[in-house]
Design a protein around this motif. Structure first.
Motif, PDB file in Angstrom:
ATOM      1  N   SER A 160      -3.820   6.608   3.844  1.00 25.81           N
ATOM      2  CA  SER A 160      -4.146   6.264   2.463  1.00 25.81           C
ATOM      3  C   SER A 160      -5.629   5.981   2.333  1.00 25.81           C
ATOM      4  CB  SER A 160      -3.338   5.037   2.018  1.00 25.81           C
ATOM      5  OG  SER A 160      -3.765   4.581   0.749  1.00 25.81           O
ATOM      6  N   CYS A 189       3.048  -1.562  -7.532  1.00 25.83           N
ATOM      7  CA  CYS A 189       2.653  -0.260  -6.985  1.00 25.83           C
ATOM      8  C   CYS A 189       3.708   0.805  -7.279  1.00 25.83           C
ATOM      9  CB  CYS A 189       2.426  -0.367  -5.480  1.00 25.83           C
ATOM     10  SG  CYS A 189       0.960  -1.331  -5.017  1.00 25.83           S
ATOM     11  N   ASP A 212      -6.672   3.816   0.238  1.00 29.53           N
ATOM     12  CA  ASP A 212      -6.730   2.388  -0.106  1.00 29.53           C
ATOM     13  C   ASP A 212      -6.368   1.581   1.136  1.00 29.53           C
ATOM     14  OD1 ASP A 212      -7.126   3.381  -2.617  1.00 29.53           O
ATOM     15  OD2 ASP A 212      -5.223   2.700  -3.454  1.00 29.53           O
ATOM     16  N   ASP A 221     -11.061   0.975  -1.965  1.00 31.14           N
ATOM     17  CA  ASP A 221     -10.531   2.246  -2.455  1.00 31.14           C
ATOM     18  C   ASP A 221     -11.578   3.318  -2.157  1.00 31.14           C
ATOM     19  OD1 ASP A 221      -9.466   4.395  -3.751  1.00 31.14           O
ATOM     20  OD2 ASP A 221      -9.310   3.459  -5.722  1.00 31.14           O
ATOM     21  N   THR A 232      -5.933  -1.676  -6.775  1.00 29.09           N
ATOM     22  CA  THR A 232      -6.798  -0.500  -6.882  1.00 29.09           C
ATOM     23  C   THR A 232      -6.492   0.247  -8.173  1.00 29.09           C
ATOM     24  OG1 THR A 232      -5.228   0.838  -5.617  1.00 29.09           O
ATOM     25  CG2 THR A 232      -6.963  -0.270  -4.386  1.00 29.09           C
ATOM     26  N   ASP A 255      -3.254   7.158  -4.496  1.00 27.87           N
ATOM     27  CA  ASP A 255      -3.030   6.006  -3.622  1.00 27.87           C
ATOM     28  C   ASP A 255      -2.965   4.750  -4.477  1.00 27.87           C
ATOM     29  OD1 ASP A 255      -3.246   7.633  -1.316  1.00 27.87           O
ATOM     30  OD2 ASP A 255      -5.426   7.504  -1.414  1.00 27.87           O
ATOM     31  N   ARG A 256      -2.111   3.802  -4.059  1.00 30.99           N
ATOM     32  CA  ARG A 256      -1.952   2.550  -4.801  1.00 30.99           C
ATOM     33  C   ARG A 256      -1.900   1.392  -3.816  1.00 30.99           C
ATOM     34  NH1 ARG A 256       3.275   5.017  -5.941  1.00 30.99           N
ATOM     35  NH2 ARG A 256       2.319   6.412  -4.422  1.00 30.99           N
ATOM     36  N   ALA A 257      -2.564   0.305  -4.173  1.00 31.18           N
ATOM     37  CA  ALA A 257      -2.544  -0.884  -3.317  1.00 31.18           C
ATOM     38  C   ALA A 257      -2.697  -2.125  -4.188  1.00 31.18           C
ATOM     39  CB  ALA A 257      -3.656  -0.830  -2.271  1.00 31.18           C
ATOM     40  N   SER A 314     -11.141   6.171   5.591  1.00 27.85           N
ATOM     41  CA  SER A 314     -10.596   4.814   5.648  1.00 27.85           C
ATOM     42  C   SER A 314     -10.534   4.310   7.086  1.00 27.85           C
ATOM     43  CB  SER A 314      -9.195   4.778   5.028  1.00 27.85           C
ATOM     44  OG  SER A 314      -9.230   5.078   3.661  1.00 27.85           O
ATOM     45  N   HIS A 367     -14.913  -1.984  -8.842  1.00 23.46           N
ATOM     46  CA  HIS A 367     -13.469  -2.111  -8.670  1.00 23.46           C
ATOM     47  C   HIS A 367     -12.839  -2.694  -9.933  1.00 23.46           C
ATOM     48  CE1 HIS A 367     -10.479  -1.722  -5.464  1.00 23.46           C
ATOM     49  NE2 HIS A 367      -9.844  -2.736  -6.015  1.00 23.46           N
ATOM     50  N   LYS A 400      -8.115  10.926  -2.012  1.00 23.22           N
ATOM     51  CA  LYS A 400      -6.783  10.355  -1.884  1.00 23.22           C
ATOM     52  C   LYS A 400      -6.068  10.967  -0.690  1.00 23.22           C
ATOM     53  CE  LYS A 400      -6.009  11.860  -5.970  1.00 23.22           C
ATOM     54  NZ  LYS A 400      -5.447  12.174  -7.310  1.00 23.22           N
ATOM     55  N   VAL A 424       0.858  -1.182   0.000  1.00 24.25           N
ATOM     56  CA  VAL A 424       0.000   0.000   0.000  1.00 24.25           C
ATOM     57  C   VAL A 424       0.897   1.236   0.000  1.00 24.25           C
ATOM     58  CG1 VAL A 424      -1.782   1.313   1.204  1.00 24.25           C
ATOM     59  CG2 VAL A 424      -1.830  -1.185   1.278  1.00 24.25           C
TER      60      VAL A 424
END
Length: 364
Positions: free
Chosen positions: A169, A345, A171, A188, A307, A355-357, A200, A258, A192, A160
């Motif tokens: 994050s 990622c 995500d 997600d 994500t 954000d990246r996961a 979250s 998703h 962001k 993540v």
């Protein structure tokens, strides 16, 4: 994690906060105010007795400490005292443009610290208790998303990365492992970084309580109902839910707006996008279904959830982003699955702007 454990965890957090606040309360605002008054008067005396060897900016330090540890109603009196002693010091030193500038800086610092103190008062905290709560919540979010120990013959990895390197994050992953059943929900949240991170924190606790406490094919429906009840202006989220039998390798996937999951087949040596019907994003509409895709992971196979930050490319179709992600996976497959999620990622075209996961589960 079941609902009972989730409730106990939140009660434990509030108990620790109340104990910390109680300890602060025993010290007392009055004692803190008295200590700062003594510090201010000592500083005033030292500047009068010793002279210019003690910088006038010492009053700024007193103002900052007062803003950090005093409630607004008491801070006003403390600031008035500091301004008075600083003005007397300025007169004793003959004034002049440098001192007038320093006095102006002192006033500006006081205004800023009063605004900070007022913000803390609205939250009902003093000192660094607010930051302590946020750090505890952030660590709890990360802990809740940790992958459970996998049985022999299985492996899993999570990565993540938050936008711009923020601590929070949008995500996050929640997991539940019971006997030979593993459930994963990769979520997600809209927005962001820090803006999405606050939502979250709330959703991870709620979704963690739902996961494993009701039939797996009802998880997304329950999550959708929960989000609708929040009535947030931008309260939607996409999610991918996976149910995996770690004894037989059977899996069941469902998506709520998703990106589609991807499966690696050891037999063909190829990655395949598991496309199919999907439900809408969570928190938008009620009375919807979430169709599921089923299959079996055999030895050497893998399942990847991710994500949209991993595949989004500005002015390009998402299919191009998926192809690019799988190209990265193809380059690494010869070295095994370890480190692949982190590499995907890190290699995302979105970079730190989103954000990246990614979570990868494989059967050895």
């Amino acid at each position: 994690m079941d609902v009972g454990r989730s409730v106990l965890a939140r009660r434990s957090l509030m108990t620790r906060f109340q104990r910390t606040r109680s300890r602060f309360g025993r010290w007392g605002t009055g004692s803190t105010f008295a200590l700062l008054v003594v510090a201010d008067l000592l500083l005033f005396w030292a500047m009068a007795a010793i002279g210019t060897s003690i910088p006038f900016s010492g009053y700024v330090l007193v103002a900052v400490l007062a803003g950090l540890f005093l409630a607004p109603r008491v801070l006003a009196a403390g600031d008035a005292l500091v301004l008075l002693t600083a003005a007397l010091t300025l007169v004793n030193r003959g004034g002049g443009p440098p001192y007038y500038g320093a006095y102006t800086v002192l006033v500006v610092v006081m205004v800023i610290m009063f605004w900070v103190a007022a913000s803390r008062a609205r939250l009902g905290v003093q000192g660094n208790l607010g930051e302590t709560m946020l750090v505890d919540l952030r660590d709890r979010l990360r802990t809740q998303g940790e992958l459970p120990p996998m049985p022999p013959g299985w492996g899993a990895e999570l990565s993540v990365l938050s936008a711009y390197g923020d601590s929070f994050s949008g995500d996050f992953l929640v997991t539940n492992k019971s006997d030979n059943i593993l459930e994963l929900a990769l979520v997600d949240v809209s927005g962001k970084g820090i803006a999405a991170g606050t939502r979250s924190l709330l959703l991870s606790g709620a979704f963690g309580g739902l996961l494993g406490s009701l039939p797996y094919d009802q998880f997304l429906t329950a999550a959708n109902s929960y989000l609708l009840r929040q009535q947030w202006d931008e309260g939607f989220a996409s999610a991918a839910h996976a149910w995996i039998n770690l004894e037989t390798g059977e899996y069941s996937l469902a998506s709520a707006g998703h990106p589609p999951a991807v499966r690696f087949s050891a037999g063909s040596g190829r990655w395949k996008v598991l496309e199919g019907d999907e439900g809408p994003v969570l928190g938008v509409t009620d009375a919807v279904g979430f169709p599921r895709v089923r299959g079996t992971l055999r030895r050497g196979d893998a399942l990847l959830l991710y994500t949209d930050g991993v595949i989004e490319v500005r002015n390009r179709d998402l299919r191009d982003g998926i192809d690019r992600m799988l190209g990265t996976a193809e380059q690494m497959i010869g070295r095994g699955f370890e480190g692949m999620a982190a590499k995907m990622c890190a290699a995302a075209r979105a970079g730190e702007t989103d954000d990246r996961a990614a979570v990868l589960v494989w059967r050895r």
